[in-house]
Design an enzyme around this catalytic site. Sequence first.
Site, PDB file in Angstrom:
ATOM      1  N   ASP A  38       0.853  -1.200   0.000  1.00 18.67           N
ATOM      2  CA  ASP A  38       0.000   0.000   0.000  1.00 18.67           C
ATOM      3  C   ASP A  38       0.876   1.232   0.000  1.00 18.67           C
ATOM      4  O   ASP A  38       1.956   1.235   0.587  1.00 18.67           O
ATOM      5  CB  ASP A  38      -0.933  -0.007   1.219  1.00 18.67           C
ATOM      6  CG  ASP A  38      -2.141   0.888   1.017  1.00 18.67           C
ATOM      7  OD1 ASP A  38      -1.965   2.119   0.842  1.00 18.67           O
ATOM      8  OD2 ASP A  38      -3.271   0.372   1.023  1.00 18.67           O
ATOM      9  N   ASP A  63       3.920   1.392  -4.532  1.00 14.83           N
ATOM     10  CA  ASP A  63       3.070   2.069  -5.520  1.00 14.83           C
ATOM     11  C   ASP A  63       2.755   1.026  -6.591  1.00 14.83           C
ATOM     12  O   ASP A  63       3.644   0.599  -7.339  1.00 14.83           O
ATOM     13  CB  ASP A  63       3.800   3.270  -6.123  1.00 14.83           C
ATOM     14  CG  ASP A  63       2.923   4.006  -7.148  1.00 14.83           C
ATOM     15  OD1 ASP A  63       1.896   3.436  -7.586  1.00 14.83           O
ATOM     16  OD2 ASP A  63       3.267   5.137  -7.515  1.00 14.83           O
ATOM     17  N   VAL A  64       1.499   0.633  -6.679  1.00 14.65           N
ATOM     18  CA  VAL A  64       1.144  -0.474  -7.567  1.00 14.65           C
ATOM     19  C   VAL A  64       1.256  -0.134  -9.050  1.00 14.65           C
ATOM     20  O   VAL A  64       1.147  -1.016  -9.892  1.00 14.65           O
ATOM     21  CB  VAL A  64      -0.285  -1.004  -7.269  1.00 14.65           C
ATOM     22  CG1 VAL A  64      -0.344  -1.685  -5.919  1.00 14.65           C
ATOM     23  CG2 VAL A  64      -1.320   0.115  -7.394  1.00 14.65           C
ATOM     24  N   ASN A  90      -6.026  -5.074  -5.675  1.00 17.74           N
ATOM     25  CA  ASN A  90      -7.196  -4.351  -5.183  1.00 17.74           C
ATOM     26  C   ASN A  90      -7.005  -2.844  -5.029  1.00 17.74           C
ATOM     27  O   ASN A  90      -7.973  -2.088  -5.047  1.00 17.74           O
ATOM     28  CB  ASN A  90      -7.583  -4.960  -3.824  1.00 17.74           C
ATOM     29  CG  ASN A  90      -8.531  -4.098  -3.048  1.00 17.74           C
ATOM     30  OD1 ASN A  90      -9.718  -4.034  -3.364  1.00 17.74           O
ATOM     31  ND2 ASN A  90      -8.022  -3.406  -2.024  1.00 17.74           N
ATOM     32  N   TYR A 157     -12.655   6.047 -14.737  1.00 17.26           N
ATOM     33  CA  TYR A 157     -12.779   4.954 -13.762  1.00 17.26           C
ATOM     34  C   TYR A 157     -13.517   3.776 -14.387  1.00 17.26           C
ATOM     35  O   TYR A 157     -13.081   2.626 -14.285  1.00 17.26           O
ATOM     36  CB  TYR A 157     -13.533   5.472 -12.530  1.00 17.26           C
ATOM     37  CG  TYR A 157     -13.698   4.456 -11.426  1.00 17.26           C
ATOM     38  CD1 TYR A 157     -12.722   4.312 -10.439  1.00 17.26           C
ATOM     39  CD2 TYR A 157     -14.836   3.655 -11.346  1.00 17.26           C
ATOM     40  CE1 TYR A 157     -12.879   3.385  -9.416  1.00 17.26           C
ATOM     41  CE2 TYR A 157     -14.992   2.732 -10.325  1.00 17.26           C
ATOM     42  CZ  TYR A 157     -14.013   2.607  -9.363  1.00 17.26           C
ATOM     43  OH  TYR A 157     -14.168   1.688  -8.344  1.00 17.26           O
ATOM     44  N   LYS A 161     -11.921   0.098 -15.139  1.00 19.26           N
ATOM     45  CA  LYS A 161     -12.456  -1.116 -14.498  1.00 19.26           C
ATOM     46  C   LYS A 161     -12.951  -2.113 -15.550  1.00 19.26           C
ATOM     47  O   LYS A 161     -12.864  -3.328 -15.347  1.00 19.26           O
ATOM     48  CB  LYS A 161     -13.574  -0.744 -13.525  1.00 19.26           C
ATOM     49  CG  LYS A 161     -13.078   0.004 -12.272  1.00 19.26           C
ATOM     50  CD  LYS A 161     -12.094  -0.818 -11.460  1.00 19.26           C
ATOM     51  CE  LYS A 161     -11.797  -0.189 -10.093  1.00 19.26           C
ATOM     52  NZ  LYS A 161     -10.831  -0.960  -9.300  1.00 19.26           N
TER      53      LYS A 161
HETATM   54  N1  LIG Z   1     -15.870   1.358  -2.173  1.00 17.76           N
HETATM   55  C1  LIG Z   1     -16.611   1.118  -3.260  1.00 17.76           C
HETATM   56  O1  LIG Z   1     -17.822   1.428  -3.301  1.00 17.76           O
HETATM   57  C2  LIG Z   1     -15.981   0.447  -4.455  1.00 17.76           C
HETATM   58  C3  LIG Z   1     -16.853   0.045  -5.487  1.00 17.76           C
HETATM   59  C4  LIG Z   1     -16.303  -0.596  -6.596  1.00 17.76           C
HETATM   60  C5  LIG Z   1     -14.929  -0.828  -6.652  1.00 17.76           C
HETATM   61  N2  LIG Z   1     -14.127  -0.404  -5.636  1.00 17.76           N
HETATM   62  C6  LIG Z   1     -12.690  -0.674  -5.744  1.00 17.76           C
HETATM   63  O2  LIG Z   1     -12.255  -1.321  -4.570  1.00 17.76           O
HETATM   64  C7  LIG Z   1     -10.843  -1.114  -4.444  1.00 17.76           C
HETATM   65  C8  LIG Z   1     -10.543  -0.720  -3.004  1.00 17.76           C
HETATM   66  O3  LIG Z   1     -11.134   0.536  -2.743  1.00 17.76           O
HETATM   67  P1  LIG Z   1     -11.745   0.930  -1.337  1.00 17.76           P
HETATM   68  O4  LIG Z   1     -13.146   1.313  -1.576  1.00 17.76           O
HETATM   69  O5  LIG Z   1     -11.434  -0.087  -0.301  1.00 17.76           O
HETATM   70  O6  LIG Z   1     -10.952   2.298  -1.074  1.00 17.76           O
HETATM   71  P2  LIG Z   1      -9.911   2.748   0.061  1.00 17.76           P
HETATM   72  O7  LIG Z   1      -9.521   4.115  -0.299  1.00 17.76           O
HETATM   73  O8  LIG Z   1     -10.464   2.478   1.405  1.00 17.76           O
HETATM   74  O9  LIG Z   1      -8.672   1.762  -0.165  1.00 17.76           O
HETATM   75  C9  LIG Z   1      -7.847   1.882  -1.290  1.00 17.76           C
HETATM   76  C10 LIG Z   1      -6.414   1.629  -0.854  1.00 17.76           C
HETATM   77  O10 LIG Z   1      -5.591   1.646  -2.039  1.00 17.76           O
HETATM   78  C11 LIG Z   1      -4.412   2.358  -1.709  1.00 17.76           C
HETATM   79  N3  LIG Z   1      -3.785   2.929  -2.906  1.00 17.76           N
HETATM   80  C12 LIG Z   1      -4.225   3.945  -3.682  1.00 17.76           C
HETATM   81  N4  LIG Z   1      -3.369   4.182  -4.668  1.00 17.76           N
HETATM   82  C13 LIG Z   1      -2.347   3.303  -4.528  1.00 17.76           C
HETATM   83  C14 LIG Z   1      -1.157   3.038  -5.238  1.00 17.76           C
HETATM   84  N5  LIG Z   1      -0.799   3.750  -6.330  1.00 17.76           N
HETATM   85  N6  LIG Z   1      -0.344   2.041  -4.799  1.00 17.76           N
HETATM   86  C15 LIG Z   1      -0.668   1.322  -3.711  1.00 17.76           C
HETATM   87  N7  LIG Z   1      -1.785   1.525  -2.998  1.00 17.76           N
HETATM   88  C16 LIG Z   1      -2.605   2.504  -3.393  1.00 17.76           C
HETATM   89  C17 LIG Z   1      -4.849   3.433  -0.737  1.00 17.76           C
HETATM   90  O11 LIG Z   1      -3.754   3.937   0.014  1.00 17.76           O
HETATM   91  C18 LIG Z   1      -5.865   2.688   0.102  1.00 17.76           C
HETATM   92  O12 LIG Z   1      -5.276   2.070   1.227  1.00 17.76           O
HETATM   93  C19 LIG Z   1     -10.460  -0.065  -5.474  1.00 17.76           C
HETATM   94  O13 LIG Z   1      -9.883  -0.707  -6.590  1.00 17.76           O
HETATM   95  C20 LIG Z   1     -11.796   0.537  -5.855  1.00 17.76           C
HETATM   96  O14 LIG Z   1     -11.793   1.078  -7.158  1.00 17.76           O
HETATM   97  C21 LIG Z   1     -14.630   0.231  -4.536  1.00 17.76           C
END
Ligand SMILES: NC(=O)c1ccc[n+]([C@@H]2O[C@H](COP(=O)([O-])OP(=O)(O)OC[C@H]3O[C@@H](n4cnc5c(N)ncnc54)[C@H](O)[C@@H]3O)[C@@H](O)[C@H]2O)c1
Length: 326
Positions: A38, A63-64, A90, A157, A161
């Site tokens: 992360d 950094d992914v 993720n 986005y 996706k």
């Molecule tokens: N929450 C929703 O409603 C939702 C819906 C559909 C998809 N998603 C997807 O779920 C996944 C997780 O999101 P979430 O909702 O838990 O959000 P979140 O912000 O709680 O968690 C995302 C994490 O990714 C990390 N991150 C961001 N950029 C990064 C990078 N370049 N390198 C490494 N880490 C990085 C952040 O620091 C954070 O810890 C994402 O891919 C998001 O697009 C979320």
Amino acid sequence: MSDRLAGRVAVITGGASGIGKATVLRFLAEGARVVVGDLNVDAGRELAAAVGDTDVLRVQTTDVSDEQQVAALIDTATSAFGHLDVLFNNAGIGGAFGPLVEVDVEHWDRTFAILTRSVFLGIKHGARTMIAQGGGGSIINTASVAGAAGGGGPLAYSAAKAAVISLTENAATELAAHRIRVNAICPGFIRTPLAVGRDEEAIVARVAAVQPWPEIGAPEHIAAACLFLASDDAQFITGDSIPVDGGMLASGTRLIGLVDAAQFVEPLQRVRPRNHRGPARGASARRRRLSRALGRVGRAIQLNRPATRAASTDSWRWTRAGSIRP
Ligand SMILES: NC(=O)c1ccc[n+]([C@@H]2O[C@H](COP(=O)([O-])OP(=O)(O)OC[C@H]3O[C@@H](n4cnc5c(N)ncnc54)[C@H](O)[C@@H]3O)[C@@H](O)[C@H]2O)c1
């Protein structure tokens, strides 16, 4: 809990918050050892401190979107815990919001780097290790309902996706011979910092009004689906993208009938797909039917242009401050 992942080693990106963090905790509870990658250093430290056991959890600042860092993350799994069995790609951000004609190329590219290039890199280096080990494995990618029926919500986005869904299908096809399964999860609206940001209760209340299931999704709902895909219970499931969305994809027509779409423009911009004619490949008739319904919702939402613009610019700024450089 039932030790369904006993002896397994998992890498989870974006594991310091939201969906990723819930999955880390669930996998640990099921007997796995986990390496988290992360970018958010503070949240990673908090997670490590809360678990407090380096025999089962390592947290690595990553950094992914950077190939070397992703490769190093995978290496940590093998050097610290001996092997790699499960990879959960993720990590994510909201990315560039806004009408197509206003999206900066730089923002578009950064969105794809974090949401899509990252998944490619994870699969590339994770599969290399799994192939070398010879025992198969499970790779899970976080897509979104926005990618299952793109064209609505945040443009970049949704497209990023959708690309994750395609990557999943193609990687699964190529890697099946190695007994490596590759699947995606398409979350609906899940209560995490990414989805709710500010005005949490107002956003949750508005989404609850248009989502069939009475409660908003929790990160633990996605973690449970990940556990299934990681476990042997899913041993014949590969190349699939599974919605975990409280009926959100299934409810397109109901949305049109019961709500004034313009009233919900901001939350729907963040989570709701629209204007979809059906995926080009591998789509079931059911998916196409649902997508057509969502397209009708999207066209209604598009009528409210000022609200769309305000949400876009603002959300991008929030994303840059909150997620890209935590
Ligand atoms: N929450 C929703 O409603 C939702 C819906 C559909 C998809 N998603 C997807 O779920 C996944 C997780 O999101 P979430 O909702 O838990 O959000 P979140 O912000 O709680 O968690 C995302 C994490 O990714 C990390 N991150 C961001 N950029 C990064 C990078 N370049 N390198 C490494 N880490 C990085 C952040 O620091 C954070 O810890 C994402 O891919 C998001 O697009 C979320």
